[in-house]
Design a protein around this motif. Sequence first.
Motif, PDB file in Angstrom:
ATOM      1  N   SER A   1      41.681  33.539  28.540  1.00 57.76           N
ATOM      2  CA  SER A   1      40.340  33.352  29.093  1.00 57.76           C
ATOM      3  C   SER A   1      39.448  32.712  28.036  1.00 57.76           C
ATOM      4  O   SER A   1      39.384  33.187  26.902  1.00 57.76           O
ATOM      5  CB  SER A   1      39.736  34.689  29.529  1.00 57.76           C
TER       6      SER A   1
ATOM      7  N   PRO B   1      43.733  42.553  28.489  1.00 60.22           N
ATOM      8  CA  PRO B   1      43.249  41.726  27.381  1.00 60.22           C
ATOM      9  C   PRO B   1      43.662  42.335  26.042  1.00 60.22           C
ATOM     10  O   PRO B   1      43.512  43.539  25.823  1.00 60.22           O
ATOM     11  CB  PRO B   1      41.733  41.736  27.576  1.00 60.22           C
TER      12      PRO B   1
ATOM     13  N   ARG C   1      41.033  45.012  32.786  1.00 62.61           N
ATOM     14  CA  ARG C   1      40.594  43.654  33.063  1.00 62.61           C
ATOM     15  C   ARG C   1      39.147  43.400  32.665  1.00 62.61           C
ATOM     16  O   ARG C   1      38.538  42.460  33.141  1.00 62.61           O
ATOM     17  CB  ARG C   1      40.739  43.386  34.569  1.00 62.61           C
TER      18      ARG C   1
ATOM     19  N   VAL D   1      38.003  39.541  32.790  1.00 57.20           N
ATOM     20  CA  VAL D   1      38.946  38.543  32.293  1.00 57.20           C
ATOM     21  C   VAL D   1      40.305  38.807  32.931  1.00 57.20           C
ATOM     22  O   VAL D   1      40.386  39.322  34.038  1.00 57.20           O
ATOM     23  CB  VAL D   1      39.012  38.578  30.747  1.00 57.20           C
TER      24      VAL D   1
ATOM     25  N   ASN E   1      45.215  37.455  27.366  1.00 60.98           N
ATOM     26  CA  ASN E   1      45.500  38.430  28.424  1.00 60.98           C
ATOM     27  C   ASN E   1      47.003  38.692  28.439  1.00 60.98           C
ATOM     28  O   ASN E   1      47.765  37.976  29.101  1.00 60.98           O
ATOM     29  CB  ASN E   1      45.018  37.904  29.772  1.00 60.98           C
TER      30      ASN E   1
ATOM     31  N   VAL F   1      40.177  34.895  24.695  1.00 61.02           N
ATOM     32  CA  VAL F   1      40.768  36.206  24.938  1.00 61.02           C
ATOM     33  C   VAL F   1      42.206  36.020  25.394  1.00 61.02           C
ATOM     34  O   VAL F   1      42.473  35.255  26.326  1.00 61.02           O
ATOM     35  CB  VAL F   1      39.986  36.983  26.018  1.00 61.02           C
TER      36      VAL F   1
ATOM     37  N   LEU G   1      36.022  43.018  29.629  1.00 65.22           N
ATOM     38  CA  LEU G   1      35.621  42.787  28.255  1.00 65.22           C
ATOM     39  C   LEU G   1      34.224  43.353  28.089  1.00 65.22           C
ATOM     40  O   LEU G   1      33.315  43.000  28.835  1.00 65.22           O
ATOM     41  CB  LEU G   1      35.626  41.290  27.949  1.00 65.22           C
TER      42      LEU G   1
END
Length: 221
Positions: free
Chosen positions: A93, A70, A47, A66, A86, A84, A49
């Motif tokens: 995101s 991802p 989760r 995020v 997910n 992004v 970045l």
Amino acid sequence: MQLSRSPSSVRFCLGTKQWIGFGLLILFILIAPFLSSSAWARRRSQRKLKIYPSPLKLQRAGVLRVGRQPKQILISPDGRKAYVTNFGGKSISVIDTKAWRVSKTMHTGGAPVEIAFTPNGRYVYITNFDKVTPDGPRAGLWKIDTTTDRIVARIRGHRYPKGVVIDPNGEYVYFSSWWWPHGYLVKAHVKTNKVVQRTRVWDRPRGMAISPDGRILYLCN
């Protein structure tokens, strides 16, 4: 090295030099993970970045939370936003790159995968890796207006859409559907959102690239 055999076992008899070589091999195996460069990052993060400011010497500059799993990130042509996908979080995101925060989370359902921008940055297309459902085109290509970050169109595809690319003129968008025994390549008009061509290709088509003049499309499968 001499090999002696007995009915119940196999034994290895090593000389002094062979024992030294064997010991050096074990030592190398133990220290090998520590011989890499100090600029490294964990390979998997569900989760988070991670941002690295310079390609010359990688140094982590920040971590932003995020959605789950991802998959891909792409920066808008003006550099103001990042999107992004997910894959496990069934969401997208939207990141404000200047403020370094998630400005919006868009819940899509399915599993968003890959991203492509129109050349002018007005729209971003995202493939939704899902099966076709009777209640709507969840599996397909999602068109998002980057000025409002709202989904403005859904272009229905076949099972498990994956790769997406837009021609240099911004007139057509292409996306592949990762399915077997035959996958599909779909061509749609950016302005009208209408599918103009569906082509059956080999199984599991994936990423794509288009030539600078827009005449040749390359497809992996």
